[in-house]
Design a protein around this motif. Structure first.
Motif: not given
Length: 783
Positions: A399, A403, A484
């Motif tokens: 993640p 991102d 994350t």
């Protein structure tokens, strides 16, 4: 190779590479997966244990994969699984708190990942220019040759085995043919001819490999390749194409019984492995930069692959365009003459086509007119190349990687292999967000941007140098344990750094990706400054609480002085960036009060080295107090109280007198008195020289404009004995050597003309001033 695959029409294609990547092969059909790219294998929870398998657009493995995907033909990787390779590497490495990854996780600018410890597993897709691929030509005895140097050594795996010797089969064949350059021989014998059968290459490899006993890891790799081929035939595939290093061909022509291979592969250590595609760069493919299976000129081979017709003419035209972009005069006539020279050199040397050596000599002689700097530019931009691959959004990612990709798109910060400068205006929301992202990445160990001195003045300006490196994906995977998203990961990392520095229990027992934990009060305040730059309001209270606790327990004034500047800068950043910095003011006030109270004790009984260290802290605190108007008077009062003492080290006494003079706290007459007293005959010459050094450090303009002070120094120097002058000369040389050349010339001119001491800074010489006055009156129109 592609023509041969079209002719043979295989039922399945086997590629030298880790079988764990079989599920990622379908992504090769996605147009957004643009080489150079690499397969990345890493151990979950231990991202530092990782390996890369790079692919370029001209790599035979990549072209074979794309062909099979387009044609709907099954593709499998057939090398030793990464689950064994990474486990074997861990077993052979000594235990450490932070085991080195299969690639260098932080190389400097212009460097590439190091080869894996075993010499082979991290470079399964060989990328040398001699690689070719061939379909299975009629049964299991055929394999796909390519040029790949493999290590030579014993297969018993004993502790006392002979050292592994890395062999270069192409180099041996080139030497046998009378060539001293393996790449040139390969170009002449294979690439430029275009009619060398794969069977000939296989026979040549068999001759080079005759009598060779593979070492243990190499034997296991080839055993697994044979096992994969048997599985393909067992699954019903009749026409099997294998793409592998030519070195392996003799070991794969005869599959033989399966039992010996099964015994060799039995009981291998295992670790859990995850794989994904990551962008790669041509700079990382260059063998000169450290990658063992690389090539020296990926940009050149990319050009040959993309421009099969008139490659020399197109290359030299592109070189001319690169030079013109740098404002270098290169005309069409230059290009024409360079083409003629390159072709003529190829004829003279008996080559079927001009190679990189010939075109480079033509560029040097004609386009660059013998200048090596433009040749180096062509080498960097074209011969090596600055291309960065890309992977599609459907690629498996942690993640945190996803991102960051989203933030890069939103902020219009595209990763590039080429180093570039980025100037930010923090008054603009977009630039402010870019700055925060780069600072946050720095905190989690992804040094995509390196700060540099800003162009122009003003605290709202910030400048960076950006360069994306493939190993940052490993850093992101490692940092994903903290969160994350980039802000969450940076916040968690800061809290951990502070907890580790304070001795409190934290998630990890050692330094994380952003470096070692802060162990001093100054380092801790530096973390607070970085928190404000990165806009991490959730982490800042935790940092400030630790600073307050540490400062209350620290009685060393030098520690407090070292910590103050970063906090004052942080307080200013809170205003410039609009970042809330509640709590900073109280800590700054407390630190400064304790510094003022303890300064008198801190300057007592100092030797030369301690005085010099303290002087640096005094200058830093004084510069910081300049940003705190409310506390300036209190700080200057503390300095004046200390400066009046007679037992000060000369360096400290002189510097404090200069600071107070510049601040207007004491008059010039008092300074002259102090200087005269420090240079009296009763003081050792070294003490007087130290006072002068402290007083004049940083600038000599004071002596240029104040003849009285210059006269005092001149009188003191001329009154020294020869022995005393020799003793103080190193100190004086260091003092006056720090002045700018114009300052030294002006001081020397005043001394040589005998003007030192004759007038003071406030007195005027009418005769010298008359020409200037007359000129000003003329300009004003007065008589």
């Amino acid at each position: 190779m592609l023509a041969e695959l079209e002719r043979f029409r295989p039922d399945i294609v086997l590629i030298e590479g880790p079988p764990e990547a079989d599920g990622l092969i379908a992504l090769a059909g996605d147009p957004d997966l643009e080489p150079p790219v690499a397969l990345l294998a890493h151990v979950p929870g231990e991202p530092s244990r990782a390996a890369f398998w790079p692919f370029a657009v001209f790599s035979p493995e990549w072209q074979a994969i794309r062909y099979a995907v387009r044609a709907g033909i099954p593709v499998r990787f057939c090398d030793l699984p990464a689950t064994h390779s990474l486990a074997e590497r861990a077993a052979t490495q000594p235990p450490s708190d932070s085991a080195p990854p299969a690639v260098d996780a932080d190389p400097g600018p212009g460097q590439a990942p190091s080869p894996p410890a075993d010499g082979t597993s991290g470079r399964a897709p060989s990328l040398s220019p001699g690689e070719t691929a061939v379909p299975d030509l009629g049964g299991p005895e055929a394999a796909a040759p390519s040029a790949e140097a493999e290590p030579d050594g014993p297969a018993d795996g004993s502790e006392h085995a002979e050292p592994v010797v890395h062999r270069d089969p192409i180099g041996e064949l080139a030497k046998a043919a009378g060539y001293d350059d393996p790449e040139r021989w390969w170009e002449d014998a294979v690439e430029h001819r275009g009619d060398t059968p794969f069977e000939v290459i296989a026979d040549a490899m068999a001759a080079v490999r005759d009598g060779h006993t593979p070492h243990e890891h190499e034997a296991r790799r080839e055993a697994y390749m044979r096992k994969t081929m048997r599985t393909a035939y067992k699954d019903g595939y009749k026409r099997v194409a294998v793409v592998c290093g030519a070195w392996h061909v003799p070991a794969l022509r005869e599959l033989g019984p399966a039992a010996p291979d099964d015994r060799l592969l039995k009981g291998l250590p295992k670790v859990k492995v995850e794989m994904t595609w990551v962008p790669w760069t041509y700079g990382r493919l260059a063998s000169w930069s450290g990658y063992g299976a690389g090539i020296t000129s990926p940009g050149w081979y990319d050009h040959l692959f993309a421009a099969p017709d008139r490659p020399i003419e197109r290359w030299l035209a592109a070189a001319a365009r690169v030079l013109r972009d740098e404002d270098l005069p290169v005309s069409s006539a230059h290009v024409i003459e360079a083409v003629r020279l390159a072709n003529s050199l190829a004829v003279v040397r008996g080559r079927p086509l001009a190679g990189l050596g010939e075109v480079t000599e033509a560029v040097r002689a004609v386009l660059c007119e013998g200048d090596e700097l433009p040749v180096e530019l062509i080498q960097r931009r074209m011969v090596v190349g600055e291309r960065l691959g890309s992977v599609p959004d459907s690629t498996p990612m942690v993640p945190l990687q996803r991102d960051l990709r989203d933030r890069q798109r939103r902020l219009k910060l595209r990763p590039e292999a080429l180093e570039r400068d980025l100037d930010l205006d923090l008054r603009k929301p977009l630039d402010l967000d870019r700055s925060r992202l780069l600072h946050r990445l720095g905190l989690i160990g992804v040094s995509w941007g390196s700060p540099r001195e800003a162009r122009g003045k003003g605290t709202f300006r910030e400048s960076w140098t950006l360069e994306w490196r493939p190993e940052f994906d490993i850093d992101l995977i490692e940092a994903s344990a903290y969160g994350t998203t980039v802000p969450a990961a940076a916040t968690a990392r800061v809290r951990e750094l502070v907890d580790l520095g304070s001795g409190r229990t934290a998630r990890h027992a050692g330094p994380g990706p952003a470096g070692p934990s802060p162990r001093t009060l100054a380092e801790l305040t530096g973390v607070a400054e970085r928190c404000l730059l990165a806009d991490l309001p959730e982490a800042l209270p935790h940092v400030l609480s630790s600073i307050s606790t540490r400062a209350a327990l620290d009685s060393d004034v030098t520690h407090l002085m070292a910590a103050l500047p970063a906090l004052v800068r942080a307080q200013r950043y809170g205003d410039v960036r609009g970042t809330p910095a509640e709590g900073l003011f109280v800590i700054v006030e407390s630190l400064l009060s304790r510094i003022c109270a303890g300064l008198s004790a801190a300057v007592t009984g100092l030797d030369d080295d301690s005085a010099r260290d303290l002087l640096g802290h005094v200058d830093a605190v004084h510069a910081s107090v300049g940003l705190l108007e409310s506390r300036r008077e209190g700080w200057l009062a503390a300095l004046r109280s200390v400066a009046e003492r007679r037992d000060l080290h000369g360096l400290i006494g002189g510097r404090l007198s200069r600071i107070l003079l510049d601040a207007g706290t004491i008059p010039a007459e008092e300074v002259a008195l102090r200087m005269s007293r420090s240079m009296s005959a009763g003081n050792p010459p070294s003490q007087a020289a130290a006072w002068v050094e402290g007083f004049l450090s940083g600038s000599g303009l004071l002596l240029v404009h104040d003849a009285g002070l210059l006269g005092l120094i001149d009188t003191w120097l001329t009154g020294l004995t020869g022995e005393a002058f020799v003793d103080v000369l190193p100190l004086l040389r260091r003092t006056f050597g720090a002045f700018s050349p114009p300052e030294r010339r002006a001081i020397g001119g005043r001394v040589s003309s005998g003007e030192s001491g004759r007038t003071s800074a406030t007195e005027a010489d009418p005769e010298r001033a008359e020409p200037a006055v007359r000129t000003v009156l003329t300009i004003l129109g007065s008589t």
